[in-house]
Write an enzyme that holds these catalytic residues in place. Structure first.
Site, PDB file in Angstrom:
ATOM      1  N   VAL A   5       1.173  28.282   2.793  1.00 14.48           N
ATOM      2  CA  VAL A   5       0.854  29.261   1.752  1.00 14.48           C
ATOM      3  C   VAL A   5       1.085  28.662   0.362  1.00 14.48           C
ATOM      4  O   VAL A   5       0.188  28.649  -0.484  1.00 14.48           O
ATOM      5  CB  VAL A   5       1.708  30.543   1.939  1.00 14.48           C
ATOM      6  CG1 VAL A   5       1.553  31.472   0.741  1.00 14.48           C
ATOM      7  CG2 VAL A   5       1.301  31.257   3.218  1.00 14.48           C
TER       8      VAL A   5
ATOM      9  N   GLU B 248      -0.063  37.298   0.894  1.00 18.10           N
ATOM     10  CA  GLU B 248      -1.086  36.283   1.140  1.00 18.10           C
ATOM     11  C   GLU B 248      -1.841  36.647   2.427  1.00 18.10           C
ATOM     12  O   GLU B 248      -1.237  37.043   3.408  1.00 18.10           O
ATOM     13  CB  GLU B 248      -0.378  34.930   1.314  1.00 18.10           C
ATOM     14  CG  GLU B 248      -1.294  33.773   1.537  1.00 18.10           C
ATOM     15  CD  GLU B 248      -2.363  33.691   0.467  1.00 18.10           C
ATOM     16  OE1 GLU B 248      -2.016  33.510  -0.708  1.00 18.10           O
ATOM     17  OE2 GLU B 248      -3.555  33.828   0.816  1.00 18.10           O
TER      18      GLU B 248
ATOM     19  N   LEU C  16      -4.348  34.374   3.696  1.00 13.75           N
ATOM     20  CA  LEU C  16      -5.102  33.194   4.162  1.00 13.75           C
ATOM     21  C   LEU C  16      -4.830  32.896   5.638  1.00 13.75           C
ATOM     22  O   LEU C  16      -3.781  33.259   6.172  1.00 13.75           O
ATOM     23  CB  LEU C  16      -4.775  31.966   3.315  1.00 13.75           C
ATOM     24  CG  LEU C  16      -3.357  31.380   3.323  1.00 13.75           C
ATOM     25  CD1 LEU C  16      -3.074  30.545   4.558  1.00 13.75           C
ATOM     26  CD2 LEU C  16      -3.167  30.526   2.079  1.00 13.75           C
TER      27      LEU C  16
ATOM     28  N   GLU D 241      -4.615  29.831   8.503  1.00 14.41           N
ATOM     29  CA  GLU D 241      -4.498  28.385   8.652  1.00 14.41           C
ATOM     30  C   GLU D 241      -5.827  27.858   9.194  1.00 14.41           C
ATOM     31  O   GLU D 241      -6.499  28.526   9.980  1.00 14.41           O
ATOM     32  CB  GLU D 241      -3.354  28.035   9.611  1.00 14.41           C
ATOM     33  CG  GLU D 241      -2.012  28.258   8.967  1.00 14.41           C
ATOM     34  CD  GLU D 241      -0.856  27.922   9.889  1.00 14.41           C
ATOM     35  OE1 GLU D 241      -1.014  27.058  10.760  1.00 14.41           O
ATOM     36  OE2 GLU D 241       0.202  28.546   9.723  1.00 14.41           O
TER      37      GLU D 241
ATOM     38  N   GLY E 113      -1.054  33.270  18.765  1.00 15.38           N
ATOM     39  CA  GLY E 113       0.143  32.472  18.486  1.00 15.38           C
ATOM     40  C   GLY E 113       0.186  32.175  17.011  1.00 15.38           C
ATOM     41  O   GLY E 113      -0.383  32.913  16.208  1.00 15.38           O
TER      42      GLY E 113
ATOM     43  N   CYS F 147       2.369  33.360  12.192  1.00 16.77           N
ATOM     44  CA  CYS F 147       2.304  34.665  11.507  1.00 16.77           C
ATOM     45  C   CYS F 147       2.335  35.863  12.441  1.00 16.77           C
ATOM     46  O   CYS F 147       3.236  36.691  12.357  1.00 16.77           O
ATOM     47  CB  CYS F 147       1.050  34.716  10.650  1.00 16.77           C
ATOM     48  SG  CYS F 147       0.959  33.347   9.507  1.00 16.77           S
TER      49      CYS F 147
END
Ligand code: UGA
Length: 441
Positions: free
Chosen positions: A11, A151, A153, A155, A257, A260
């Site tokens: 992040v 946030e 976003l 990965e 998984g 987060c």
């Protein structure tokens, strides 16, 4: 604008370089000297497509630099983002010790008005906690405001998501603090929601937990499909055509998984408990997720007639494609089950092998995907990297002892692999009848 980001994980780093690329003067702070050394040399400490390119560009034009000093960062930034980790504690409660430590250092370094922004996923009420810590550390109340700016976003597509967010959420107590962030994000032209602090913190948990539950829902449907001979792919497609449901996050598989969803689902269950609400729905979503990989491995074990003495190939170790992150990756669970059953396990991943090797040295690590198939009795696809979708399955199968393919992500085309002699099974489709491998010649 002068911006500081404390924490250079997925992040913090992505946020920092993208803001620098937009013309802000960004300082990123981290306490890990090895990471700082890499960053100074234009090397990203994480595998994330596009980051290194922006890092080099913004280092070269002087808009991005790093330091190990929170105090220096605090003095630099008109806006200081806290983007340090909040890993789950032993009982699932998010561990906010890193956030607290940073807040205290900010408090003792404040010398001009600063907007302190919580970017880390923190329990509801953490904004007030950060405010208190800054005050306790000597921060002058007229010199700061605390804001929550979660946030969203993902990965693997973090740069794109940061440059093109579908919404910006700003939880603030004062209009001045919100205004500063609105100014920062204004060039992105993104729909923005300004709310109170607690609601902004809850939006983050609620969004991740909703998405995780959506996946668990389709995974639960996949289990019924296996029993009643329906196909979960067709079911998800039909459901997703309803705009109220939407097609995204209906891909059945081995379960969610990563860094987060597991953490945030466990976190919200705990947070709810602490407020006296038993979040049964979320507990069920977690339970479905925990059963998904063992269930598919049981199907493979049945097919194999046991794992003892078998060689099983595993394709994909990262928790999802385009990342090297293996936190809560289903691959770890799958490989452990296979090893515990007595199988030799031959694995490959384009980027995540070093990290997995450190925790599971017993597996055989192959330099390229085809090598995993040598002498294998079955292959299990765990992470749907593009490279695996594009494998020449006839070539892959030619090195195997038995052409058995278990697709844990519904990523491959059944007709294509069956055409080259594979016995193909996937999540959410009825196990195929046939002679178990153990009984084959
Ligand atoms: C997730 C959210 O999607 C982001 O919006 C959020 O900002 C981020 O968590 C975070 O809190 O930082 P991420 O964990 O990077 O992002 O990855 P996702 O693409 O959401 O995938 C999570 C897991 O769900 C993966 O294991 C993936 O394989 C699984 N998944 C996803 C499915 O099994 N089926 C799907 O249809 C979608």
């Amino acid at each position: 604008m002068r911006v500081t980001v404390v924490g250079t994980g997925y992040v913090g780093l992505v946020h920092g370089v993208v803001l620098a690329d937009m013309g802000n003067e960004v300082v990123c702070v981290d306490n890990d000297p090895a990471k700082l050394e890499k960053l100074r040399n234009g090397v990203s400490p994480i595998y994330e497509p596009g980051v290194e390119e922006i890092l080099s560009r913004t280092l070269a034009n002087g808009m991005f630099r790093v330091t190990d000093s929170v105090a220096e960062g605090t003095k630099h930034g008109e806006v200081v983002f806290i983007a340090v980790g909040t890993p789950p504690g032993p009982d699932g409660t998010p561990d906010t010790s890193a956030v607290r430590a940073v807040a205290s250092q900010i408090g003792s370094a404040l010398d001009s008005y600063t907007v302190v922004v919580n970017k880390s996923t923190v329990p509801v009420g953490a904004g007030d906690m950060v405010e208190e810590i800054i005050l306790e550390a000597g921060g002058d109340p007229s010199l700061f405001d605390v804001v929550s700016n979660p946030e969203f976003l993902r990965e693997g597509s973090a740069v794109w998501d940061t440059q093109n967010p579908d919404r910006v959420v700003i939880g603030a107590k004062t209009p001045e603090a919100a205004k500063k962030l609105l100014e920062l994000y204004e060039p992105m032209g993104t729909p923005t929601l300004v709310t109170d602090l607690n609601s902004a913190e809850m939006i983050k948990y609620a969004s991740n937990c909703y998405l995780a539950t959506k996946i668990s829902f389709i995974n639960a449907i996949s289990r019924i499909c296996e029993l009643c001979d329906a196909d979960v792919g067709a079911v998800a497609k039909g459901m997703g055509m309803d705009p109220r449901i939407g097609a995204q996050f209906l891909q059945a598989g081995l379960g969610w998984g990563g860094s987060c969803f597991p953490k945030d689902v466990a976190g919200l269950i705990k947070i709810s408990d602490s407020f006296g609400y038993d979040f049964g729905l979320l507990k069920a979503s977690e339970a479905v997720n925990q059963n998904q990989t063992p269930h598919f491995l049981r199907r493979l074990e049945d097919r194999m007639g046991g794992f003892e003495g078998k060689t099983i190939a595993v394709l994909g170790l990262a928790f999802k494609p385009n990342t090297d992150d293996i936190r809560d990756a289903k691959s770890i669970e799958a490989v452990r089950i296979l090893l515990a059953g007595g199988a030799e396990v031959r694995v490959h991943d384009p980027v995540a092998m070093p990290a997995v090797k450190a925790v599971l040295p017993q597996a055989v690590y192959c330099d390229e995907p085809y090598a995993t198939g040598e002498g294998a009795d079955a292959v299990l696809l765990v992470t749907e990297w593009k490279a695996y979708r594009e494998l020449d399955w006839a070539r892959y199968g030619s090195a195997m002892r038995h052409r058995v393919l278990f697709d844990g992500r519904r990523a491959l085309c059944r007709a294509e692999v069956e055409a080259v002699g594979f016995h193909y099974e996937t999540i959410g489709s009825r196990p195929l009848l046939g002679t178990p491998v153990a009984d084959q010649p």
